[in-house]
Design a protein around this motif. Structure first.
Motif, mmCIF file in Angstrom:
data_model
loop_
_atom_site.group_PDB
_atom_site.id
_atom_site.type_symbol
_atom_site.label_atom_id
_atom_site.label_comp_id
_atom_site.label_asym_id
_atom_site.label_seq_id
_atom_site.Cartn_x
_atom_site.Cartn_y
_atom_site.Cartn_z
ATOM 1 N N LEU A 187 0.966 -1.234 -0.090
ATOM 2 C CA LEU A 187 -0.064 -0.042 -0.169
ATOM 3 C C LEU A 187 0.765 1.411 -0.049
ATOM 4 O O LEU A 187 0.389 2.091 -0.607
ATOM 5 C CB LEU A 187 -0.949 0.066 0.951
ATOM 6 N N ARG A 188 2.009 1.294 0.708
ATOM 7 C CA ARG A 188 2.841 2.514 0.829
ATOM 8 C C ARG A 188 3.848 2.538 -0.337
ATOM 9 O O ARG A 188 4.400 3.666 -0.629
ATOM 10 C CB ARG A 188 3.771 2.342 2.294
ATOM 11 N N SER A 189 4.277 1.471 -1.078
ATOM 12 C CA SER A 189 5.061 1.569 -2.131
ATOM 13 C C SER A 189 4.742 2.209 -3.391
ATOM 14 O O SER A 189 3.505 1.933 -3.775
ATOM 15 C CB SER A 189 5.617 0.015 -2.501
ATOM 16 N N ARG A 190 5.704 2.945 -3.871
ATOM 17 C CA ARG A 190 5.283 3.743 -5.274
ATOM 18 C C ARG A 190 4.818 2.658 -6.154
ATOM 19 O O ARG A 190 5.397 1.684 -6.539
ATOM 20 C CB ARG A 190 6.367 4.348 -5.624
ATOM 21 N N ASN A 191 3.663 2.847 -6.959
ATOM 22 C CA ASN A 191 3.007 2.066 -7.578
ATOM 23 C C ASN A 191 2.702 0.453 -7.394
ATOM 24 O O ASN A 191 2.606 -0.301 -8.226
ATOM 25 C CB ASN A 191 3.929 2.009 -9.001
ATOM 26 N N GLY A 192 2.724 0.397 -6.065
ATOM 27 C CA GLY A 192 2.471 -1.006 -5.438
ATOM 28 C C GLY A 192 3.445 -2.049 -5.810
ATOM 29 O O GLY A 192 3.409 -3.035 -5.915
ATOM 30 N N GLN A 193 4.701 -1.459 -5.926
ATOM 31 C CA GLN A 193 5.874 -2.246 -6.239
ATOM 32 C C GLN A 193 6.597 -2.441 -5.075
ATOM 33 O O GLN A 193 7.435 -1.534 -4.632
ATOM 34 C CB GLN A 193 6.667 -1.473 -7.252
ATOM 35 N N LEU A 194 6.762 -3.777 -4.592
ATOM 36 C CA LEU A 194 7.664 -3.893 -3.435
ATOM 37 C C LEU A 194 9.127 -3.464 -3.458
ATOM 38 O O LEU A 194 9.629 -3.997 -4.507
ATOM 39 C CB LEU A 194 7.407 -5.552 -3.362
ATOM 40 N N GLY A 195 9.467 -2.929 -2.429
ATOM 41 C CA GLY A 195 11.165 -2.455 -2.539
ATOM 42 C C GLY A 195 11.170 -0.843 -3.057
ATOM 43 O O GLY A 195 12.074 -0.395 -2.546
ATOM 44 N N ALA A 196 10.216 -0.614 -3.517
ATOM 45 C CA ALA A 196 10.013 0.996 -4.121
ATOM 46 C C ALA A 196 9.987 1.947 -2.866
ATOM 47 O O ALA A 196 9.684 1.438 -1.851
ATOM 48 C CB ALA A 196 8.976 1.257 -4.963
ATOM 49 N N GLU A 197 10.129 3.282 -3.058
ATOM 50 C CA GLU A 197 10.081 4.204 -1.991
ATOM 51 C C GLU A 197 8.753 4.155 -1.337
ATOM 52 O O GLU A 197 7.750 4.089 -1.992
ATOM 53 C CB GLU A 197 10.861 5.577 -2.434
ATOM 54 N N PHE A 198 8.544 4.265 -0.041
ATOM 55 C CA PHE A 198 7.500 4.663 0.654
ATOM 56 C C PHE A 198 6.948 5.954 0.665
ATOM 57 O O PHE A 198 7.395 6.903 0.368
ATOM 58 C CB PHE A 198 7.637 4.369 2.101
ATOM 59 N N MET A 199 5.527 5.907 0.656
ATOM 60 C CA MET A 199 5.023 7.015 0.397
ATOM 61 C C MET A 199 3.844 7.289 1.480
ATOM 62 O O MET A 199 3.371 6.288 2.238
ATOM 63 C CB MET A 199 4.168 7.356 -0.915
ATOM 64 N N ASP A 200 3.404 8.491 1.963
ATOM 65 C CA ASP A 200 2.290 8.557 2.991
ATOM 66 C C ASP A 200 0.979 8.728 2.200
ATOM 67 O O ASP A 200 0.284 9.564 2.413
ATOM 68 C CB ASP A 200 2.586 9.972 3.588
ATOM 69 N N ALA A 201 0.687 8.017 1.132
ATOM 70 C CA ALA A 201 -0.275 8.002 0.372
ATOM 71 C C ALA A 201 -0.685 6.519 0.065
ATOM 72 O O ALA A 201 0.426 5.649 -0.111
ATOM 73 C CB ALA A 201 -0.130 8.638 -0.670
ATOM 74 N N GLN A 202 -1.675 6.206 -0.339
ATOM 75 C CA GLN A 202 -2.067 4.768 -0.837
ATOM 76 C C GLN A 202 -1.942 4.511 -2.160
ATOM 77 O O GLN A 202 -2.243 5.272 -3.026
ATOM 78 C CB GLN A 202 -3.636 4.514 -0.456
ATOM 79 N N SER A 203 -1.192 3.252 -2.601
ATOM 80 C CA SER A 203 -0.661 3.163 -3.808
ATOM 81 C C SER A 203 -1.765 2.407 -4.936
ATOM 82 O O SER A 203 -1.846 2.566 -6.076
ATOM 83 C CB SER A 203 0.625 2.767 -4.021
ATOM 84 N N VAL A 204 -2.563 1.304 -4.204
ATOM 85 C CA VAL A 204 -3.329 0.383 -4.661
ATOM 86 C C VAL A 204 -4.540 0.411 -4.031
ATOM 87 O O VAL A 204 -4.758 0.567 -2.728
ATOM 88 C CB VAL A 204 -2.655 -0.960 -5.096
ATOM 89 N N PRO A 205 -5.784 -0.197 -4.512
ATOM 90 C CA PRO A 205 -7.010 -0.578 -4.198
ATOM 91 C C PRO A 205 -6.857 -1.521 -2.870
ATOM 92 O O PRO A 205 -6.120 -2.428 -3.228
ATOM 93 C CB PRO A 205 -8.156 -0.813 -5.105
ATOM 94 N N LEU A 206 -7.853 -1.430 -1.998
ATOM 95 C CA LEU A 206 -7.935 -2.698 -0.935
ATOM 96 C C LEU A 206 -9.283 -3.174 -0.823
ATOM 97 O O LEU A 206 -10.080 -2.216 -0.510
ATOM 98 C CB LEU A 206 -7.456 -2.161 0.550
ATOM 99 N N TYR A 207 -9.394 -4.323 -0.652
ATOM 100 C CA TYR A 207 -10.798 -4.778 -0.685
ATOM 101 C C TYR A 207 -10.867 -5.746 0.565
ATOM 102 O O TYR A 207 -10.118 -6.981 0.447
ATOM 103 C CB TYR A 207 -11.117 -5.661 -2.152
ATOM 104 N N LEU A 208 -11.891 -5.809 1.372
ATOM 105 C CA LEU A 208 -11.848 -6.581 2.482
ATOM 106 C C LEU A 208 -13.396 -7.458 2.420
ATOM 107 O O LEU A 208 -14.246 -6.910 1.923
ATOM 108 C CB LEU A 208 -11.763 -5.636 3.586
ATOM 109 N N SER A 209 -13.288 -8.598 3.060
ATOM 110 C CA SER A 209 -14.356 -9.591 2.788
ATOM 111 C C SER A 209 -15.392 -9.516 4.006
ATOM 112 O O SER A 209 -16.189 -10.198 3.859
ATOM 113 C CB SER A 209 -13.802 -10.935 2.242
ATOM 114 N N ASN A 210 -14.680 -9.438 5.188
ATOM 115 C CA ASN A 210 -15.646 -9.892 6.479
ATOM 116 C C ASN A 210 -14.964 -8.869 7.533
ATOM 117 O O ASN A 210 -13.985 -9.052 7.944
ATOM 118 C CB ASN A 210 -15.455 -11.105 6.757
ATOM 119 N N SER A 211 -15.902 -7.829 7.852
ATOM 120 C CA SER A 211 -15.786 -7.077 8.885
ATOM 121 C C SER A 211 -16.158 -7.467 10.347
ATOM 122 O O SER A 211 -16.147 -6.677 11.352
ATOM 123 C CB SER A 211 -16.168 -5.852 8.752
#
Length: 366
Positions: free
Chosen positions: A210-234
């Protein structure tokens, strides 16, 4: 062969014959009974029909009543709407059919992640992280839904163990992993299909993506969300054989949001939630009920009863959907009625719930 062994064998055969006869009688009743299409019933599973590995005593009789063993002499369509998951609808149907001595089809089973199939048209060939359950079980389910390019947290650990150094993959884990260079294979989104079997590992991998630029592991961290998140059960808690409720997938969501808030200095975590009590789950269930009725020559039910044990999920969702909510005391809930999400009907167990439903429907049938 001893007389005792022969007698035991005969008793076993007699028991088998008796069970077969009862099953045949039930199937004959189900076949001969007419349908009552004006109503439909939706059951939660855990805390209503079963508790962990235990089957609730009144569950079998309740389903038999809906299959025609009632004063109306008619069958009432029903489906199972659970915030559980981690298996396919067909597997869950088979498991419950055996436990409840009632034929349940895959079409009647709605899992927390079932409506997530609708996302396959958007992410069919995109790289998706599938989280939850043991091994690649949920990733395999996702593939049957139409997600053709999936990875799991264990795949990430097989790529680089230092991503989460507190767990060592077994040789079997490594053999089952689909390893790729995740530094060159960005993720398009994250989907949590089922309960986390390793909170720390999953939270680390999810927040990294979520923090990695363009959702790419190992890329620089950002204080913004890079990709959508879907949750199935709250569900914060759920009921099993233990005397008190256990943490559910919702507890993982709470921890994930808290960690995200700390890591990003208060940035908002956007996420789409499936499962009860959210409207998407009830819209999906309504379509399933209509399809079940059409398959046997009926139409849309005028009244839907939802039987559950969790006020925050089952009752809140049913009330919002305009269904008649029925709260049982065999699971999470133990009181008189819930103050925040009051049910229309409160009973001790699922057998009493179905009896009350039959009483109401008898008045409409007169």
């Amino acid at each position: 062969m001893s007389v005792l062994r022969v007698a035991a064998g005969l008793r076993g055969r007699a028991s088998t014959v008796s069970q077969l006869a009862q099953h045949c009688q039930l199937r004959q009743l189900q076949t001969q009974s007419r349908w009552h299409f004006d109503a439909a019933v939706v059951f939660d599973i855990d805390g209503v029909l079963v508790r962990g590995q235990q089957t609730i005593n009144e569950a079998r009789g309740a389903l038999q009543m809906l299959n025609g063993a009632n004063r109306l002499g008619r069958r009432i369509p029903f489906a199972l709407l659970t915030n559980g998951g981690g298996v396919s609808e067909a597997t869950k149907a088979q498991q419950l059919s055996m436990r409840l001595d009632t034929e349940i089809t895959a079409q009647q089973v709605i899992l927390a992640h079932s409506p997530m199939q609708s996302l396959a048209s958007k992410y069919a060939d995109s790289h998706v992280l599938i989280v939850g359950g043991p091994g690649r079980q949920c990733a395999d389910i996702a593939r049957t839904y139409g997600f053709n390019n999936t990875s799991t947290p264990d795949d990430v650990l097989a790529w680089r163990a230092e991503v989460w150094p507190f767990r060592q993959l077994t040789p079997a884990d490594r053999a089952a992993s689909h390893v790729r260079d995740f530094a060159k294979t960005p993720f398009a989104c994250i989907m949590v299909f089922h309960d986390s079997f390793d909170f720390g590992r999953d939270m680390q991998v999810i927040t990294d993506i979520l923090r990695s630029r363009n959702g790419q592991l190992g890329a620089e961290f950002m204080d913004a969300q890079s990709v959508p998140l879907y949750l199935s059960n709250s569900d914060l808690v759920f009921s099993n054989e233990f005397e008190r409720p256990r943490f559910g997938q919702g507890a993982f969501h709470v921890c994930l949001r808290a960690m995200w808030h700390e890591l990003t200095h208060g940035a908002r975590l956007d996420h789409t939630r499936f499962g009860k009590p959210f409207g998407v789950q009830y819209e999906y269930a309504a379509r399933v009920l209509s399809e079940l009725a059409r398959n046997v020559g009926g139409g849309k039910a005028q009244r839907v009863y939802a039987v559950g044990d969790n006020p925050a999920a089952d009752i809140a969702g049913a009330n919002a959907a305009g269904w008649t909510s029925v709260l049982v005391r065999t699971g999470v809930f133990k009181g008189t009625n819930d103050a925040k999400h009051p049910a229309a009907i409160v009973v001790d167990h699922v057998g009493e719930a179905v009896e009350r439903i039959i009483d109401v429907e008898s008045q409409y049938a007169e």
